[in-house]
Scaffold this active site. Structure first.
Site, short mmCIF file in Angstrom:
data_model
loop_
_atom_site.label_atom_id
_atom_site.label_comp_id
_atom_site.label_asym_id
_atom_site.label_seq_id
_atom_site.Cartn_x
_atom_site.Cartn_y
_atom_site.Cartn_z
N ASN A 26 0.86 -1.18 0.00
CA ASN A 26 0.00 0.00 0.00
C ASN A 26 0.90 1.23 0.00
OD1 ASN A 26 -1.82 2.02 0.43
ND2 ASN A 26 -2.47 1.34 2.47
N LYS A 28 0.07 4.21 -0.22
CA LYS A 28 -0.60 5.38 0.39
C LYS A 28 -0.39 6.60 -0.54
CE LYS A 28 -0.10 3.17 4.81
NZ LYS A 28 -0.02 3.27 6.25
N HIS A 110 -9.31 1.09 4.75
CA HIS A 110 -8.04 1.29 5.47
C HIS A 110 -8.28 2.18 6.68
CE1 HIS A 110 -3.97 2.48 6.41
NE2 HIS A 110 -3.60 1.37 5.80
N GLU A 112 -6.75 4.60 7.74
CA GLU A 112 -6.61 6.04 7.45
C GLU A 112 -7.89 6.58 6.81
OE1 GLU A 112 -2.91 5.48 5.38
OE2 GLU A 112 -2.01 4.92 7.30
N GLU A 180 -5.08 -4.99 10.34
CA GLU A 180 -4.05 -3.99 10.56
C GLU A 180 -4.33 -3.26 11.88
OE1 GLU A 180 -2.09 -2.76 6.67
OE2 GLU A 180 -3.88 -1.54 6.81
N GLY A 186 2.79 2.26 10.69
CA GLY A 186 3.73 3.37 10.54
C GLY A 186 4.44 3.75 11.83
N SER A 226 3.78 -2.15 10.14
CA SER A 226 5.24 -2.19 10.33
C SER A 226 5.87 -3.53 9.93
CB SER A 226 5.60 -1.82 11.77
OG SER A 226 5.16 -0.50 12.06
O1 LIG Z 1 -1.10 0.72 6.77
C1 LIG Z 1 -0.34 -0.14 6.39
C2 LIG Z 1 -0.60 -0.88 5.14
O2 LIG Z 1 -1.88 -0.64 4.66
C3 LIG Z 1 0.88 -0.47 7.14
O3 LIG Z 1 1.74 0.59 7.05
P1 LIG Z 1 3.26 0.41 7.56
O4 LIG Z 1 3.75 -0.89 6.94
O5 LIG Z 1 3.97 1.61 7.05
O6 LIG Z 1 3.20 0.32 9.05
#
Ligand SMILES: O=C(CO)COP(=O)(O)O
Length: 263
Positions: A26, A28, A110, A112, A180, A186, A226
């Site tokens: 992803n 983002k 997601h 976010e 997740e 992150g 992560s």
């Molecule tokens: O949100 C994520 C994947 O959709 C995970 O993000 P990270 O791998 O940067 O922690």
């Protein structure tokens, strides 16, 4: 005892065997054409395990470009899609538009989208249903916040989010669930393989009881939060972890070793 262990191991192998490992990247809201060319470069160089399905989630504006330039063994996903064919929905993308440019996957729900853009369980479930009915495959994200985990509500939250989707769809064959935990996204704080496996296992049991044993056995559940080249192998060896959804590390060459974690 030894017989039971062997029997359990056989059961585990049997249950994981049918589920193809699936690793999503992803991106983002990251990428310029120059950076994308670098990413496509390391994806082309691979080599990527042929037994693993690879799907990259690309910002809408670059979908067409990436679709035209990605290697054939890498699928392309949008990071969002609306629940209507077309119309007065400024700024949104329709599943039909994605299909029109040859994109077959979409990431929905997601954290976010849930947290920053206020998407509810219901809206996400409607989007999942609409995307599926238009022939897209869906990576549907679920997961608890740190507050919810600390309150002992991880499973309750994940079950609620999955139930919302179950209320809208019957056929799960084109759905991948991505667990997740928000506190692991992150932050560099990965769930331990045991923590992740625990949630994946109880989610699968919940699906077996509340949807069907067949769906529970077949549906792939990715872990996200992560994931790196360093922790992917151990996470990927857990019985109920069927792949990853990778954020930051999907922009880097180490993504190749994450894809190959199950080799
Ligand atoms: O949100 C994520 C994947 O959709 C995970 O993000 P990270 O791998 O940067 O922690």
């Amino acid at each position: 005892m030894a017989t039971t262990c062997r029997a359990n191991a056989a059961l585990l192998t049997q249950s994981t065997m049918g589920r193809k490992f699936v690793v999503g990247g992803n991106w983002k809201m990251n990428g310029t054409k120059a950076q994308i060319n670098e990413i496509l470069g390391f994806l082309k160089a691979g080599p990527l395990n042929a037994d693993t399905e690879v799907v990259i989630g690309v910002p809408a504006i670059y979908l067409d470009y990436v679709k035209s330039n990605a290697p054939a063994n890498v699928e392309v996903a949008a990071q969002n899609a609306y629940k209507a064919e077309k119309g007065a929905f400024t700024g949104e993308t329709s599943p039909l538009m994605l299909k029109d440019i040859g994109v077959n996957w979409v990431i929905l729900g997601h954290s976010e989208r849930r947290q920053i853009f206020g998407e509810s369980d219901e809206l996400i479930a409607e989007k999942v249903a609409f995307a599926l009915s238009n022939g897209l495959k869906v990576i549907a994200c679920i997961g608890e916040t740190l507050e919810e985990r600390d309150a002992g509500k991880s499973e309750e939250v994940v079950f609620r989010q999955t139930q919302a989707i179950a209320n809208q769809i019957k056929d799960w064959s084109n759905v991948v669930l991505a667990y997740e935990p928000v506190w692991a996204i992150g932050t560099g704080k990965t769930a331990t393989p045991q923590q992740a496996q625990e949630v994946h296992q109880s989610l699968r049991q919940w699906i077996s009881k509340n949807i069907s044993p067949e769906v529970a056995n077949a549906v792939r559940i990715q872990y996200g939060g992560s994931v790196t080249g360093a922790n992917a192998k151990e996470l990927g060896s857990q019985a109920d972890i069927d792949g990853f959804l990778v954020g930051g590390a999907s922009l880097k060459p180490e993504f190749v070793s994450i894809v190959n974690a199950r080799q």
